[in-house]
Design a protein around this motif. Sequence first.
Motif, PDB file in Angstrom:
ATOM      1  N   UNK A  19       1.289  52.553  61.009  1.00  0.00           N
ATOM      2  CA  UNK A  19       2.245  52.269  59.998  1.00  0.00           C
ATOM      3  C   UNK A  19       1.569  52.266  58.646  1.00  0.00           C
ATOM      4  N   UNK A  20       0.412  51.966  58.630  1.00  0.00           N
ATOM      5  CA  UNK A  20      -0.406  51.924  57.424  1.00  0.00           C
ATOM      6  C   UNK A  20      -0.607  53.361  56.666  1.00  0.00           C
TER       7      UNK A  20
ATOM      8  N   UNK B  67      14.610  53.285  56.799  1.00  0.00           N
ATOM      9  CA  UNK B  67      15.192  52.546  55.704  1.00  0.00           C
ATOM     10  C   UNK B  67      16.530  53.368  55.440  1.00  0.00           C
ATOM     11  N   UNK B  68      16.101  54.849  55.314  1.00  0.00           N
ATOM     12  CA  UNK B  68      17.077  55.509  54.710  1.00  0.00           C
ATOM     13  C   UNK B  68      18.346  55.721  55.588  1.00  0.00           C
TER      14      UNK B  68
ATOM     15  N   UNK C  64       4.188  55.580  56.365  1.00  0.00           N
ATOM     16  CA  UNK C  64       5.183  55.431  55.442  1.00  0.00           C
ATOM     17  C   UNK C  64       5.987  55.948  55.459  1.00  0.00           C
ATOM     18  N   UNK C  65       6.153  57.267  55.686  1.00  0.00           N
ATOM     19  CA  UNK C  65       7.089  58.364  55.640  1.00  0.00           C
ATOM     20  C   UNK C  65       8.175  57.971  56.749  1.00  0.00           C
ATOM     21  N   UNK C  66       7.604  57.509  58.001  1.00  0.00           N
ATOM     22  CA  UNK C  66       8.772  57.050  59.025  1.00  0.00           C
ATOM     23  C   UNK C  66       9.475  55.728  58.474  1.00  0.00           C
ATOM     24  N   UNK C  67       8.839  54.748  58.109  1.00  0.00           N
ATOM     25  CA  UNK C  67       9.436  53.757  57.553  1.00  0.00           C
ATOM     26  C   UNK C  67      10.374  53.838  56.755  1.00  0.00           C
TER      27      UNK C  67
ATOM     28  N   UNK D 180       1.999  49.413  64.553  1.00  0.00           N
ATOM     29  CA  UNK D 180       1.977  50.648  65.341  1.00  0.00           C
ATOM     30  C   UNK D 180       3.076  51.262  65.565  1.00  0.00           C
ATOM     31  N   UNK D 181       3.265  52.370  65.849  1.00  0.00           N
ATOM     32  CA  UNK D 181       4.587  53.247  66.070  1.00  0.00           C
ATOM     33  C   UNK D 181       4.179  54.318  66.991  1.00  0.00           C
TER      34      UNK D 181
END
Length: 335
Positions: A210-211, A223-224, A216-219, A188-189
């Motif tokens: 987050x699924x 990471x970026x 996915x975009x936020x993860x 969750x986010x």
Amino acid sequence: MMKPWYLLAGMALAGIAVLAWANPVRNLEAIAVNVGTGLVGTALAFLLLNYYLPRISNAYGKRTEGITYSAIAANIARSRYRVRILSTFVYPLTSHSDYRELHDEFVNALATALRANGRLEVRILILDPASDAAKQRSEERDDDVIRRIRENLLAFHRLRSGQEVFRRIDVKLFDRLPPLSMFEWDDRASMSFYPRNKAITETSRFDFSTSTPLGTFMDDTFDDVWTDEKTRALDDYIFLHLRFRHFSTVDHRAYYVEVDGRTWVLLNRERDATACAVVSGHAPGLEISMVRDEQVVPCAYAVRDDTAPLRHAAKQKYGAFDADLVVEIDRPVAS
């Protein structure tokens, strides 16, 4: 207000009564079977929809009005495998009077999750106080943003230097203007955009799974920023890695401040006993180098007695000025 189950039962009984009245004897048994079958099917369909529809809605996300740090702490405490924070700073780890009572709640939540789950990953991105982005965000807020960031970084440093469980908290500083703030726990986010002259707790947020594609975009965004070449570790903000070379080579991490483009190393006789002994001994031929990204860069240096220009900076960064010896590290020596 009538509950859905009562409505279902009432409709079913009414249907049985009407059909039975139309042909009270011959078809009553068949009617009962058919209506009973339909009732069971309707009840199952209702049960499935009642159970899954809220979860489908919850998976794709929902808009909420703000978020409290108590709610964030509660979510962190329940986390099993991942906690991620991308924010300018977090108020509970500052001296702000409105959030001081939340300090222990936030720290205890981290401790609870870390102790309960040995594989829990905790990654926190805080805005670099030396960045242009921090200055811009500071202009948008009434609060002293740069001060709050420094308080955050010192608080995380002290946590990581204390109980062993907190050493698993990985903190980095990023220097670009953050597109949004994000708090993530397991799958969750919650995210929000930065409003002008408001804290993130005072603006609308979007909670999501987050699924989802958004997750996915936020993860990927996190990471970026985490792996960006200008993003630096908390230890690189707190310490300057120095190498002293005379008769032997000694590597040492020391506190430091940067004022007006000049770098000052703050040595304490208890904390930095070996470095103090080497520098104060005025050993001829002593070389001091900075070690960054596995590169050793020789530097000119000088011991300074005038500490007035850096005392304020040291108090802002470390909470106090406790240096017994101050060494100014000048530009790298030309090779």
